[in-house]
Scaffold this motif. Structure first.
Motif, PDB file in Angstrom:
ATOM      1  N   ALA A   1      72.601 110.680 100.093  1.00 25.82           N
ATOM      2  CA  ALA A   1      70.921 110.970  98.852  1.00 25.82           C
ATOM      3  C   ALA A   1      71.260 110.183  97.533  1.00 25.82           C
ATOM      4  O   ALA A   1      70.392 109.428  96.715  1.00 25.82           O
ATOM      5  N   THR A   2      73.045 110.189  97.304  1.00 20.56           N
ATOM      6  CA  THR A   2      73.352 109.292  95.630  1.00 20.56           C
ATOM      7  C   THR A   2      72.636 108.067  96.281  1.00 20.56           C
ATOM      8  O   THR A   2      72.503 107.594  94.814  1.00 20.56           O
ATOM      9  N   ALA A   3      73.711 107.821  97.200  1.00 21.54           N
ATOM     10  CA  ALA A   3      73.370 106.151  98.062  1.00 21.54           C
ATOM     11  C   ALA A   3      72.003 105.849  97.497  1.00 21.54           C
ATOM     12  O   ALA A   3      71.459 104.836  97.754  1.00 21.54           O
ATOM     13  N   ALA A   4      70.678 106.868  98.323  1.00 15.61           N
ATOM     14  CA  ALA A   4      69.638 106.319  98.333  1.00 15.61           C
ATOM     15  C   ALA A   4      69.017 106.513  96.886  1.00 15.61           C
ATOM     16  O   ALA A   4      68.328 105.038  96.992  1.00 15.61           O
ATOM     17  N   LEU A   5      69.431 106.687  96.340  1.00  7.60           N
ATOM     18  CA  LEU A   5      68.589 107.651  94.371  1.00  7.60           C
ATOM     19  C   LEU A   5      69.192 105.921  94.323  1.00  7.60           C
ATOM     20  O   LEU A   5      68.501 104.937  93.632  1.00  7.60           O
ATOM     21  N   THR A   6      70.734 105.561  94.931  1.00 11.32           N
ATOM     22  CA  THR A   6      71.068 103.903  93.806  1.00 11.32           C
ATOM     23  C   THR A   6      70.430 103.050  93.843  1.00 11.32           C
ATOM     24  O   THR A   6      70.046 102.061  93.083  1.00 11.32           O
ATOM     25  N   ASP A   7      70.109 102.597  95.269  1.00  7.38           N
ATOM     26  CA  ASP A   7      70.349 101.769  95.942  1.00  7.38           C
ATOM     27  C   ASP A   7      67.936 101.426  95.285  1.00  7.38           C
ATOM     28  O   ASP A   7      68.055 100.404  95.276  1.00  7.38           O
ATOM     29  N   PHE A   8      67.302 102.613  95.115  1.00  2.47           N
ATOM     30  CA  PHE A   8      66.239 102.391  95.180  1.00  2.47           C
ATOM     31  C   PHE A   8      66.264 102.343  92.997  1.00  2.47           C
ATOM     32  O   PHE A   8      65.392 100.943  92.615  1.00  2.47           O
ATOM     33  N   TYR A   9      66.735 102.880  92.371  1.00  2.00           N
ATOM     34  CA  TYR A   9      66.985 102.071  91.262  1.00  2.00           C
ATOM     35  C   TYR A   9      67.681 100.817  91.366  1.00  2.00           C
ATOM     36  O   TYR A   9      66.512 100.115  90.470  1.00  2.00           O
ATOM     37  N   GLY A  10      68.185 100.867  91.880  1.00  4.79           N
ATOM     38  CA  GLY A  10      68.106  98.941  92.404  1.00  4.79           C
ATOM     39  C   GLY A  10      67.050  97.862  92.860  1.00  4.79           C
ATOM     40  O   GLY A  10      67.180  96.633  92.046  1.00  4.79           O
ATOM     41  N   ARG A  11      66.142  98.512  93.398  1.00  3.95           N
ATOM     42  CA  ARG A  11      65.306  98.098  93.889  1.00  3.95           C
ATOM     43  C   ARG A  11      64.070  97.776  92.690  1.00  3.95           C
ATOM     44  O   ARG A  11      63.546  96.781  92.882  1.00  3.95           O
ATOM     45  N   ILE A  12      63.895  98.814  92.183  1.00  2.00           N
ATOM     46  CA  ILE A  12      63.175  98.940  91.082  1.00  2.00           C
ATOM     47  C   ILE A  12      63.267  98.402  89.776  1.00  2.00           C
ATOM     48  O   ILE A  12      62.285  97.789  89.201  1.00  2.00           O
ATOM     49  N   ILE A  13      64.096  98.443  89.358  1.00  2.00           N
ATOM     50  CA  ILE A  13      65.194  97.686  87.831  1.00  2.00           C
ATOM     51  C   ILE A  13      65.074  96.275  87.859  1.00  2.00           C
ATOM     52  O   ILE A  13      65.878  96.038  88.085  1.00  2.00           O
ATOM     53  N   PRO A  14      64.982  95.143  87.045  1.00  2.00           N
ATOM     54  CA  PRO A  14      65.186  94.037  86.927  1.00  2.00           C
ATOM     55  C   PRO A  14      66.414  94.462  86.766  1.00  2.00           C
ATOM     56  O   PRO A  14      67.210  94.602  85.146  1.00  2.00           O
ATOM     57  N   PRO A  15      67.395  92.876  87.098  1.00  2.00           N
ATOM     58  CA  PRO A  15      68.319  93.085  86.129  1.00  2.00           C
ATOM     59  C   PRO A  15      68.136  91.555  84.822  1.00  2.00           C
ATOM     60  O   PRO A  15      67.302  91.426  84.294  1.00  2.00           O
ATOM     61  N   GLY A  16      68.727  92.187  84.305  1.00  5.49           N
ATOM     62  CA  GLY A  16      68.658  92.068  82.234  1.00  5.49           C
ATOM     63  C   GLY A  16      68.297  93.729  81.692  1.00  5.49           C
ATOM     64  O   GLY A  16      67.878  93.437  80.449  1.00  5.49           O
ATOM     65  N   SER A  17      67.720  94.270  82.369  1.00  2.00           N
ATOM     66  CA  SER A  17      65.788  95.309  81.646  1.00  2.00           C
ATOM     67  C   SER A  17      67.288  96.022  80.564  1.00  2.00           C
ATOM     68  O   SER A  17      68.053  96.305  80.828  1.00  2.00           O
ATOM     69  N   GLN A  18      66.763  96.721  79.679  1.00  2.00           N
ATOM     70  CA  GLN A  18      67.590  97.294  78.608  1.00  2.00           C
ATOM     71  C   GLN A  18      66.569  98.952  79.376  1.00  2.00           C
ATOM     72  O   GLN A  18      65.486  99.219  79.172  1.00  2.00           O
ATOM     73  N   VAL A  19      67.773  99.954  79.744  1.00  2.00           N
ATOM     74  CA  VAL A  19      66.983 101.323  79.956  1.00  2.00           C
ATOM     75  C   VAL A  19      68.036 102.303  79.317  1.00  2.00           C
ATOM     76  O   VAL A  19      68.537 102.215  78.411  1.00  2.00           O
ATOM     77  N   LEU A  20      66.421 103.878  79.502  1.00  2.00           N
ATOM     78  CA  LEU A  20      67.003 104.559  78.937  1.00  2.00           C
ATOM     79  C   LEU A  20      66.879 105.620  79.748  1.00  2.00           C
ATOM     80  O   LEU A  20      66.096 105.748  80.502  1.00  2.00           O
ATOM     81  N   ASP A  21      68.001 106.032  80.307  1.00  2.00           N
ATOM     82  CA  ASP A  21      68.254 107.340  80.970  1.00  2.00           C
ATOM     83  C   ASP A  21      68.554 108.643  79.906  1.00  2.00           C
ATOM     84  O   ASP A  21      69.101 109.056  79.759  1.00  2.00           O
ATOM     85  N   LEU A  22      67.344 109.145  80.907  1.00  2.00           N
ATOM     86  CA  LEU A  22      66.984 110.263  80.387  1.00  2.00           C
ATOM     87  C   LEU A  22      67.202 111.418  80.365  1.00  2.00           C
ATOM     88  O   LEU A  22      67.088 111.676  81.718  1.00  2.00           O
ATOM     89  N   MET A  23      67.495 112.590  79.937  1.00  2.00           N
ATOM     90  CA  MET A  23      68.319 113.880  80.118  1.00  2.00           C
ATOM     91  C   MET A  23      69.812 113.143  81.018  1.00  2.00           C
ATOM     92  O   MET A  23      69.931 113.730  82.554  1.00  2.00           O
ATOM     93  N   SER A  24      70.490 112.425  80.358  1.00  2.00           N
ATOM     94  CA  SER A  24      71.043 112.239  80.841  1.00  2.00           C
ATOM     95  C   SER A  24      72.400 112.898  81.313  1.00  2.00           C
ATOM     96  O   SER A  24      72.563 113.819  80.134  1.00  2.00           O
ATOM     97  N   SER A  25      73.337 112.638  81.965  1.00  2.00           N
ATOM     98  CA  SER A  25      74.855 113.582  82.326  1.00  2.00           C
ATOM     99  C   SER A  25      75.489 112.321  82.951  1.00  2.00           C
ATOM    100  O   SER A  25      76.322 111.023  81.872  1.00  2.00           O
TER     101      SER A  25
END
Length: 216
Positions: free
Chosen positions: A41-65
């Motif tokens: 599931a971790t790999a699936a989430l990482t892959d999904f983020y890689g597909r929806i977030i364009p390179p170069g984006s400025q990102v906020l990881d909310l409720m981060s760890s």
């Protein structure tokens, strides 16, 4: 998913009661350097983020760890992390900025309007007691056309999860997140994705929505 043109169901205060109403700062005082999903599931989430977030984006990881679930190979701009435990945030190598803040006490985000291209909230939305206020702030700090992605599974700290989350199943959780976004205003129609890797792996889902243009 709620239609923005319809009258929205009320978010009643009792929906956000918790079994443990003690100060969240006490609960999150000790770092928990553990994973909340299995490897698949971790790999699936990482892959999904890689597909929806364009390179170069400025990102906020909310409720981060200590883990942001962002692909190592994805080249990004600054990545800000907001969480409850300083040690966990310091252990996260993807973060370029770290903010310790309890969103249930103070939902206002400490960034200017239109700062981020993407906001992710991974496996933590069930703990928000003021979700409409928080996601209104998310809309404010997103650029027009930017995305918010709220990922969830079936794991949680049950004493800190809000009552409405505990009462619903996985499908209804997607509807609840969409309702939060509708109450926040400023987002287009949310879309829900089933990212579950398959039998034997942790279930995984994500709701995403795009920031609408700011009215002139």
């Amino acid at each position: 998913m709620p239609d923005a043109a319809e009258e929205l169901p009320e978010l009643r205060p009792e929906y956000f009661a918790r079994e443990d109403e003690s100060d969240d700062a006490l609960f999150y005082r000790e770092p928990r350097l553990v994973t909340h999903l299995d490897d698949a599931a971790t790999a699936a989430l990482t892959d999904f983020y890689g597909r929806i977030i364009p390179p170069g984006s400025q990102v906020l990881d909310l409720m981060s760890s200590w883990v942001s679930h962002l692909p190592e190979e994805l080249q990004l701009g600054p990545v800000a992390g907001l969480g409850m435990n300083r040690v966990e945030l310091e252990e996260n190598p993807r973060l370029t900025e770290r903010v310790v803040q309890d969103l249930n006490r103070e939902p206002a985000l400490p960034w200017p309007d239109a700062t981020f291209h993407a906001v992710i909230c991974s496996l933590s939305v069930q703990y928000l007691t003021r979700p409409a206020e928080v996601f209104a702030e998310v809309a404010r700090v997103l650029v027009p056309g930017g995305i918010v992605a709220v990922a969830y599974s079936n794991r949680c700290f049950p004493t800190k999860a809000v009552a409405v989350w505990r009462a619903l199943d996985d499908r209804d959780h997607a509807e609840l997140i969409a309702l939060y976004l509708a109450h926040a205003r400023g987002f287009g129609q949310p879309r829900a994705f089933n990212l579950s890797p398959g039998p034997g792996a942790d279930p995984l889902y994500c709701v995403i929505a795009q920031r609408e243009p700011v009215p002139a």
